[in-house]
Design a protein around this motif. Structure first.
Motif, PDB file in Angstrom:
ATOM      1  N   SER A 308      18.987  -7.449  15.457  1.00 35.27           N
ATOM      2  CA  SER A 308      18.712  -6.205  16.172  1.00 35.27           C
ATOM      3  C   SER A 308      17.703  -6.396  17.295  1.00 35.27           C
ATOM      4  O   SER A 308      17.662  -5.597  18.233  1.00 35.27           O
ATOM      5  N   ARG A 309      16.910  -7.452  17.231  1.00 33.89           N
ATOM      6  CA  ARG A 309      15.916  -7.672  18.296  1.00 33.89           C
ATOM      7  C   ARG A 309      16.185  -8.965  19.093  1.00 33.89           C
ATOM      8  O   ARG A 309      15.471  -9.244  20.050  1.00 33.89           O
ATOM      9  N   THR A 310      17.201  -9.718  18.689  1.00 32.29           N
ATOM     10  CA  THR A 310      17.478 -10.990  19.395  1.00 32.29           C
ATOM     11  C   THR A 310      18.794 -10.918  20.155  1.00 32.29           C
ATOM     12  O   THR A 310      18.828 -10.561  21.328  1.00 32.29           O
ATOM     13  N   THR A 311      19.890 -11.209  19.495  1.00 36.40           N
ATOM     14  CA  THR A 311      21.183 -11.307  20.187  1.00 36.40           C
ATOM     15  C   THR A 311      21.932  -9.999  20.275  1.00 36.40           C
ATOM     16  O   THR A 311      22.864  -9.869  21.081  1.00 36.40           O
ATOM     17  N   HIS A 329      26.640  -3.640  19.230  1.00 32.87           N
ATOM     18  CA  HIS A 329      25.284  -3.114  19.378  1.00 32.87           C
ATOM     19  C   HIS A 329      24.431  -4.126  20.151  1.00 32.87           C
ATOM     20  O   HIS A 329      24.301  -5.281  19.748  1.00 32.87           O
ATOM     21  N   GLU A 330      23.858  -3.664  21.243  1.00 27.51           N
ATOM     22  CA  GLU A 330      23.005  -4.516  22.054  1.00 27.51           C
ATOM     23  C   GLU A 330      21.636  -4.688  21.387  1.00 27.51           C
ATOM     24  O   GLU A 330      21.251  -3.891  20.524  1.00 27.51           O
ATOM     25  N   PRO A 331      20.873  -5.716  21.769  1.00 23.41           N
ATOM     26  CA  PRO A 331      19.527  -5.895  21.208  1.00 23.41           C
ATOM     27  C   PRO A 331      18.667  -4.652  21.443  1.00 23.41           C
ATOM     28  O   PRO A 331      18.772  -3.997  22.480  1.00 23.41           O
ATOM     29  N   LEU A 347      26.038 -10.883  17.964  1.00 17.95           N
ATOM     30  CA  LEU A 347      26.840 -10.575  19.139  1.00 17.95           C
ATOM     31  C   LEU A 347      26.968 -11.823  20.007  1.00 17.95           C
ATOM     32  O   LEU A 347      25.971 -12.374  20.467  1.00 17.95           O
ATOM     33  N   ALA A 348      28.199 -12.255  20.206  1.00 19.34           N
ATOM     34  CA  ALA A 348      28.497 -13.386  21.089  1.00 19.34           C
ATOM     35  C   ALA A 348      29.644 -12.934  21.976  1.00 19.34           C
ATOM     36  O   ALA A 348      30.819 -13.115  21.626  1.00 19.34           O
ATOM     37  N   PRO A 349      29.336 -12.278  23.102  1.00 23.91           N
ATOM     38  CA  PRO A 349      30.391 -11.701  23.936  1.00 23.91           C
ATOM     39  C   PRO A 349      31.494 -12.709  24.242  1.00 23.91           C
ATOM     40  O   PRO A 349      31.232 -13.880  24.506  1.00 23.91           O
ATOM     41  N   LEU A 350      32.735 -12.233  24.181  1.00 26.16           N
ATOM     42  CA  LEU A 350      33.863 -13.105  24.474  1.00 26.16           C
ATOM     43  C   LEU A 350      33.753 -13.634  25.899  1.00 26.16           C
ATOM     44  O   LEU A 350      33.307 -12.916  26.809  1.00 26.16           O
ATOM     45  N   PRO A 351      34.154 -14.875  26.126  1.00 31.30           N
ATOM     46  CA  PRO A 351      34.084 -15.460  27.475  1.00 31.30           C
ATOM     47  C   PRO A 351      34.880 -14.635  28.483  1.00 31.30           C
ATOM     48  O   PRO A 351      35.940 -14.088  28.162  1.00 31.30           O
ATOM     49  N   ASP A 352      34.339 -14.557  29.683  1.00 33.12           N
ATOM     50  CA  ASP A 352      34.948 -13.773  30.755  1.00 33.12           C
ATOM     51  C   ASP A 352      35.609 -14.728  31.745  1.00 33.12           C
ATOM     52  O   ASP A 352      34.939 -15.511  32.420  1.00 33.12           O
ATOM     53  N   PHE A 353      36.926 -14.676  31.824  1.00 32.46           N
ATOM     54  CA  PHE A 353      37.685 -15.462  32.791  1.00 32.46           C
ATOM     55  C   PHE A 353      38.344 -14.496  33.770  1.00 32.46           C
ATOM     56  O   PHE A 353      39.312 -13.813  33.423  1.00 32.46           O
TER      57      PHE A 353
END
Length: 394
Positions: A308-311, A329-331, A347-353
Motif C-alpha cells: 500500500s505504500r510501495t508498489t 490500487h495505486e501506492p 502492482l506490476a503494470p502490464l508492458p505498454d507497446f
C-alpha cells in the motif's frame, strides 16, 4: 521482444474461422464488432529469449506443484476458501493419487517486456481457454506470412502425445466424453473442447460429445449417464471444479468420484487436485515459500501490507476468469473492504507497446512448456475485450 505492424491477410476472418476460431470478432458495449484475432500486428522474439522463457515456465510449474504439496501437507485449504470437508478429502486424495489421474494442460499468465525477468500473474490449471488460437490459427498464419520462421508452439503435438501417454489411465472399454457448458454464447468453450477432442482422437482414443447440461443422473444405478442413458465413465470438462462441487449435482460428483484406482464410477479431467493451482491464493503461498524469487510478485492473503505504500497492489478474487472482480490500487491508497476473499498482489503494470498492454499466456502440457499465446488490452486488466496477436521467432 518487439511489436511490429503488418497488413492483415485478405480474407483473414474466413481463414481463421475455417481453422477453428469461430469467434474472431468481439462485440463491444456500444454494439460494434472489433477483431479478437488481430493480425494487424505481431510480436517477434529471439530464440535465446524463448528458450529462457521456457525454462522460467517449467521452473514456475515445479514451484506450483511444490506449493500444492505444501497446501495439502500443512492443511492450508482454508486459505483457498475450501472449507467443505468432503471437498478437502476429494482434493487431498486426488493429489496423493495424481500419478493415476490424467492431467493434460494449463496456462501461465506472465508479465514480460523483453528486458527484466518474467513475472507470474496467475496460473489457470483447470479451465484455460485461448488454446485454439494459440495452437492452430497462429501457426498457419506464421507459415503463410513468415515461411521458414519458427514459433514457440508445440501445442498440438504435445497434446496428442499427452493423450497417448495417459490413455492407460482411462477406464477401458468406454469412450472419453468431452463437455462444455451450453451457456457459452461465443463458442470459445465449445471450440476449445472440440479441439481437445480432436487431439484425443488423433491419439487413438474413442471419444463422445455432451454438454454439461445434458449429463443425467440415473438414480437406480447411482451413476452419471449421457442423453442415451449410457454410463459416463470418464469425462473431460471445461467447467470449473468450484462449480462442479457446489451446483445441485455436487453430492453425486463427490459420491461417485474416481480419484484413481477405480475407486469411483466417474473420472473427471482435469482432476480435482487442479483446484490447488487455479486458485489465486496460490500466488500468496508461492511468495511465502519462495520470497524474493525473481519470477514472482509479492502477494498476500491478509491485505496489501507494505504494497500500500510501495508498489501499489492488485486485489484478485480467489476464483474468477477474464479479470472479473479485479481492482487496481495505486501506492498510498487506503485498502478498501472486500466482500469476498482476495489475493493482494504487487502492482506490476502490464508492458505498454504502442499503447497496447500485453500479457503472455505460456502453455504447459503435462509438465513441459508447450507454447505461447499473446493477448493485448487497452487497459491494465486483461478482460473479455482483449485481443489475440500472433508471434514469430526470428
Amino acid at each position: 521482444m518487439e511489436r511490429r505492424t503488418i497488413t492483415p491477410r485478405t480474407g483473414w476472418q474466413e481463414t481463421v474461422e475455417e481453422q477453428g476460431l469461430i469467434y474472431p470478432l468481439t462485440r463491444y458495449p456500444d454494439g460494434s464488432l472489433r477483431p479478437y484475432w488481430d493480425e494487424s500486428a505481431h510480436y517477434v522474439f529471439s530464440l535465446p529469449e524463448v528458450e529462457a522463457l521456457e525454462e522460467v515456465v517449467e521452473e514456475l510449474h515445479r514451484m506450483c506443484l511444490a506449493a500444492a504439496e505444501h497446501i495439502v501437507t500443512h492443511d492450508r485449504f482454508a486459505d483457498l476458501g475450501i472449507t467443505d470437508p468432503r471437498i478437502v478429502r476429494a482434493v487431498t486424495e486426488a493429489w496423493h493419487r495424481r500419478a493415476e489421474l490424467p492431467s493434460v494442460y494449463a496456462r501461465f499468465d506472465l508479465r514480460y517486456d523483453g528486458t527484466g525477468p518474467a513475472k507470474l500473474l496467475e496460473y489457470n490449471a483447470d479451465t484455460p481457454t485461448s488454446l485454439v488460437e494459440a495452437a492452430s490459427p497462429q501457426w498457419f498464419w506464421m507459415e503463410e506470412c513468415f515461411p521458414g520462421a519458427d514459433q514457440w508452439n508445440s501445442l498440438h503435438e504435445r497434446l496428442v502425445d499427452a493423450w497417448k501417454k495417459q490413455a492407460a489411465l482411462l477406464p477401458p472399454g468406454n469412450p472419453l466424453y468431452f463437455a462444455h457448458s451450453s451457456d457459452d454464447e461465443l463458442g470459445e468453450d465449445l471450440m476449445t473442447v472440440a479441439y481437445l477432442k480432436e487431439t484425443a482422437e488423433q491419439a487413438g482414443l474413442e471419444t463422445d460429445w455432451i454438454s454439461m447440461e445434458e449429463i443425467g443422473w440415473d438414480r437406480l444405478s447411482g451413476r452419471f449417464v449421457d442423453n442415451k442413458l449410457r454410463f459416463i465413465r470418464s469425462l473431460f470438462k471445461l467447467y470449473p471444479w468450484e462449480w462442479l462441487t457446489t451446483d445441485r449435482f455436487a453430492g453425486h460428483v463427490l459420491d461417485t468420484l474416481d480419484n484413481g484406482g477405480g475407486t469411483g464410477t466417474t473420472l473427471w479431467i482435469e482432476p480435482a487436485w487442479k483446484m490447488l493451482l487455479s486458485n489465486k491464493a496460490l500466488l500468496a503461498i508461492l511468495w511465502e515459500l519462495y520470497p524474493d524469487h525473481p519470477n514472482l510478485l509479492p502477494a498476500y492473503l491478509d491485505g496489501p501490507r507494505e504494497l500500500s505504500r510501495t508498489t501499489g497492489w492488485v486485489a484478485k478474487p480467489l476464483l474468477g476468469r477474464e479479470g472479473a472482480g479485479v481492482t487496481i490500487h495505486e501506492p498510498g491508497t487506503a485498502p478498501a473492504s472486500r466482500d469476498e476473499p482476495c489475493c493482494y498482489q504487487a502492482l506490476a503494470p502490464l508492458p505498454d507497446f504502442d499503447g497496447n498492454r500485453v500479457v503472455l499466456g505460456a502453455w504447459v502440457v503435462e509438465n513441459e512448456s508447450a507454447g505461447l499465446g499473446i493477448r493485448e488490452s487497452s487497459g491494465l486488466v486483461t478482460d473479455e475485450y482483449a485481443r489475440f496477436l500472433p508471434h514469430v521467432i526470428l
